[in-house]
Design a protein around this motif. Structure first.
Motif, mmCIF file in Angstrom:
data_model
loop_
_atom_site.group_PDB
_atom_site.id
_atom_site.type_symbol
_atom_site.label_atom_id
_atom_site.label_comp_id
_atom_site.label_asym_id
_atom_site.label_seq_id
_atom_site.Cartn_x
_atom_site.Cartn_y
_atom_site.Cartn_z
ATOM 1 N N ASP A 129 -45.764 5.665 48.990
ATOM 2 C CA ASP A 129 -45.974 6.945 48.310
ATOM 3 C C ASP A 129 -46.711 7.920 49.214
ATOM 4 O OD1 ASP A 129 -46.105 8.928 46.426
ATOM 5 O OD2 ASP A 129 -47.760 8.033 45.310
ATOM 6 N N ILE A 130 -47.720 7.443 49.924
ATOM 7 C CA ILE A 130 -48.509 8.326 50.789
ATOM 8 C C ILE A 130 -47.645 8.921 51.901
ATOM 9 C CG2 ILE A 130 -50.405 8.392 52.457
ATOM 10 C CD1 ILE A 130 -51.832 6.308 50.726
ATOM 11 N N ILE A 131 -46.867 8.082 52.571
ATOM 12 C CA ILE A 131 -46.046 8.558 53.693
ATOM 13 C C ILE A 131 -44.979 9.537 53.211
ATOM 14 C CG2 ILE A 131 -44.382 7.844 55.444
ATOM 15 C CD1 ILE A 131 -45.954 5.234 55.709
ATOM 16 N N LEU A 136 -42.920 15.191 52.388
ATOM 17 C CA LEU A 136 -42.505 16.245 51.467
ATOM 18 C C LEU A 136 -43.449 17.434 51.527
ATOM 19 C CD1 LEU A 136 -41.460 14.169 48.313
ATOM 20 C CD2 LEU A 136 -39.964 15.236 49.994
ATOM 21 N N ASP A 137 -44.749 17.180 51.701
ATOM 22 C CA ASP A 137 -45.715 18.274 51.809
ATOM 23 C C ASP A 137 -45.437 19.131 53.040
ATOM 24 O OD1 ASP A 137 -47.003 17.535 49.508
ATOM 25 O OD2 ASP A 137 -48.545 16.350 50.518
ATOM 26 N N ILE A 138 -45.080 18.479 54.140
ATOM 27 C CA ILE A 138 -44.770 19.231 55.362
ATOM 28 C C ILE A 138 -43.539 20.103 55.147
ATOM 29 C CG2 ILE A 138 -44.021 19.000 57.763
ATOM 30 C CD1 ILE A 138 -45.708 16.442 57.913
ATOM 31 N N MET A 139 -42.499 19.530 54.529
ATOM 32 C CA MET A 139 -41.291 20.312 54.261
ATOM 33 C C MET A 139 -41.584 21.421 53.248
ATOM 34 S SD MET A 139 -38.513 17.195 54.053
ATOM 35 C CE MET A 139 -37.132 18.314 53.765
ATOM 36 N N VAL A 144 -38.552 28.252 52.413
ATOM 37 C CA VAL A 144 -37.200 27.718 52.268
ATOM 38 C C VAL A 144 -36.220 28.399 53.215
ATOM 39 C CG1 VAL A 144 -35.254 27.496 50.688
ATOM 40 C CG2 VAL A 144 -37.551 26.982 49.893
ATOM 41 N N TYR A 145 -36.171 29.714 53.170
ATOM 42 C CA TYR A 145 -35.165 30.418 53.960
ATOM 43 C C TYR A 145 -35.468 30.358 55.449
ATOM 44 C CZ TYR A 145 -33.153 32.080 49.629
ATOM 45 O OH TYR A 145 -32.542 32.130 48.404
ATOM 46 N N TYR A 183 -33.985 21.825 49.948
ATOM 47 C CA TYR A 183 -34.410 21.783 48.545
ATOM 48 C C TYR A 183 -34.792 20.382 48.075
ATOM 49 C CZ TYR A 183 -33.223 26.637 47.710
ATOM 50 O OH TYR A 183 -33.206 28.015 47.736
ATOM 51 N N VAL A 184 -34.752 19.394 48.968
ATOM 52 C CA VAL A 184 -35.169 18.044 48.590
ATOM 53 C C VAL A 184 -36.604 18.001 48.072
ATOM 54 C CG1 VAL A 184 -35.739 15.775 49.540
ATOM 55 C CG2 VAL A 184 -33.483 16.749 49.931
ATOM 56 N N PRO A 185 -37.587 18.653 48.727
ATOM 57 C CA PRO A 185 -38.966 18.577 48.192
ATOM 58 C C PRO A 185 -39.100 19.137 46.787
ATOM 59 C CG PRO A 185 -38.967 19.421 50.441
ATOM 60 C CD PRO A 185 -37.540 19.405 49.991
ATOM 61 N N TYR A 186 -38.341 20.172 46.462
ATOM 62 C CA TYR A 186 -38.455 20.799 45.149
ATOM 63 C C TYR A 186 -37.921 19.890 44.046
ATOM 64 C CZ TYR A 186 -39.446 25.036 47.781
ATOM 65 O OH TYR A 186 -40.019 25.955 48.620
ATOM 66 N N ALA A 187 -36.916 19.084 44.360
ATOM 67 C CA ALA A 187 -36.372 18.161 43.361
ATOM 68 C C ALA A 187 -37.099 16.822 43.381
ATOM 69 C CB ALA A 187 -34.878 17.950 43.601
ATOM 70 N N ALA A 188 -37.608 16.412 44.545
ATOM 71 C CA ALA A 188 -38.238 15.098 44.656
ATOM 72 C C ALA A 188 -39.579 15.035 43.926
ATOM 73 C CB ALA A 188 -38.426 14.730 46.129
ATOM 74 N N ARG A 189 -40.305 16.119 43.882
ATOM 75 C CA ARG A 189 -41.631 16.097 43.239
ATOM 76 C C ARG A 189 -41.553 15.757 41.752
ATOM 77 N NH1 ARG A 189 -46.425 18.448 45.209
ATOM 78 N NH2 ARG A 189 -46.396 18.750 47.478
ATOM 79 N N PRO A 190 -40.759 16.469 40.949
ATOM 80 C CA PRO A 190 -40.684 16.072 39.526
ATOM 81 C C PRO A 190 -40.083 14.683 39.331
ATOM 82 C CG PRO A 190 -39.068 17.777 40.019
ATOM 83 C CD PRO A 190 -39.960 17.689 41.203
ATOM 84 N N LEU A 191 -39.151 14.284 40.188
ATOM 85 C CA LEU A 191 -38.569 12.949 40.060
ATOM 86 C C LEU A 191 -39.600 11.881 40.415
ATOM 87 C CD1 LEU A 191 -35.031 13.576 41.589
ATOM 88 C CD2 LEU A 191 -35.628 13.319 39.175
ATOM 89 N N ARG A 192 -40.427 12.140 41.411
ATOM 90 C CA ARG A 192 -41.502 11.192 41.751
ATOM 91 C C ARG A 192 -42.483 11.053 40.592
ATOM 92 N NH1 ARG A 192 -46.607 12.116 42.739
ATOM 93 N NH2 ARG A 192 -47.854 10.539 43.845
ATOM 94 N N ALA A 193 -42.856 12.194 39.989
ATOM 95 C CA ALA A 193 -43.796 12.147 38.865
ATOM 96 C C ALA A 193 -43.217 11.351 37.702
ATOM 97 C CB ALA A 193 -44.149 13.563 38.428
#
Length: 312
Positions: A129-131, A136-139, A144-145, A183-193
């Motif tokens: 989870d940490i890695i 994701l935080d870096i991305m 975005v653009y 857009y992976v970070p934007y979708a991965a955060r709610p899915l991780r939660a």
């Protein structure tokens, strides 16, 4: 959902746009135009008369040429021609095929990658989870653009090489992969939660207690319960992907000529806004209506499939 008129209207609007885009080859064959070939010296029939596709300018000296304007009647060049003498209506329909294909495929790829990352980070936790969260935080920290433009500049000129596979610079796979990644970070955060909360659910603990393997728990317990969130995110992510594709194509970093997309058609019509505004306005309206329909559909799906998250 059928009781909500807004949702039904959005579904019909989206279906109409998709069907119209799919009918692009049929329309081009019926009116007898080639939307990808330049035809500066071409002519067409209007009101029983032959008119040139490139008309003299309306300035006092009548210097230069301007494309034929729209007549809004069924038939060839109903929306006029662009600066290359191509049928605007046919190009808008063909552009919709590419724009919708890229947006739909990129959103599907984005949700697949985000789902795998979110499940791994939320279910396994710890160092995994940490890695993944730091990546994701870096991305996430890169706009975005700016991220999409940087990737496009590198790939558009030279293509993309993945081991033994080489993707040409004009391939639609390049904007699909780029838009999906940003857009992976934007979708991965709610899915991780969501995966994090599911990992502590009683039925998951019971499966662990019965000796179920991690793979079985993920496939039989986590993924089915995560599917609702992914379905809710689908239309919203697709709307974001459509906007990103239009922006990249407008900057000549997305769909490459002679292919068309709504963004590239807007770029073609940028210099004609004061003389033939329909070239840029029509694909712009198509983008607005598609994004609006996707957002209404996404909000309705969220209200019905994820009522606890509707307030968020």
């Amino acid at each position: 959902m059928r009781a909500r008129k807004g949702t039904v209207a959005a579904l019909f609007l989206l279906a109409g746009i998709v069907l119209a885009s799919l009918s692009a080859p049929l329309y081009a064959a019926m009116v007898g135009v080639d939307p990808f070939a330049s035809d500066l010296a071409g002519t067409t029939q209007r009101g029983g008369q032959t008119v040139d596709l490139m008309q003299p300018n309306d300035n006092p000296l009548h210097l230069g040429l301007t494309p034929l304007g729209p007549d809004w009647q069924p038939g060839p060049y109903a929306l006029g021609s662009d600066s290359q003498g191509r049928d605007v209506a046919a190009r808008v329909l063909y552009g919709g095929r590419n724009s919708l294909l890229i947006a739909a495929t990129a959103s599907l790829l984005c949700l697949t990658l985000a789902g795998m990352i979110g499940i791994c980070a939320g279910y396994f936790g710890g160092w995994v989870d940490i890695i993944l969260s730091r990546i994701l935080d870096i991305m996430w920290a890169i706009p975005v653009y700016l991220f999409a433009i940087s990737l496009s500049v590198v790939t558009v000129g030279h293509g993309l090489r993945l081991g033994p596979f080489v993707i040409g610079a004009d391939s639609l796979l390049i904007p699909i992969v780029i838009i999906a990644l940003v857009y992976v970070p934007y979708a991965a955060r709610p899915l991780r939660a969501r995966a994090l909360s599911l990992a502590q659910a009683e039925f998951v603990m019971a499966a662990r207690g019965m000796g179920a393997s991690h793979g079985r728990i993920v496939l039989r317990e986590i993924l089915p319960n995560l599917a609702t969130t992914m379905v809710v995110l689908g239309p919203l992510v697709m709307a974001l992907c459509l906007l990103a594709e239009s922006a990249l194509s407008f900057l000549s970093l997305g769909v490459q000529a002679p292919a068309a997309s709504w963004g590239s058609i807007i770029q073609d019509g940028e210099g004609l806004l004061y003389t033939r505004p329909a070239v840029a306005i029509v694909p712009g309206i198509a983008i607005v209506l598609t994004v609006l329909a996707l957002n209404v559909l996404g909000n309705s799906l969220r209200d019905h499939l994820d009522p606890k998250g509707a307030g968020r």
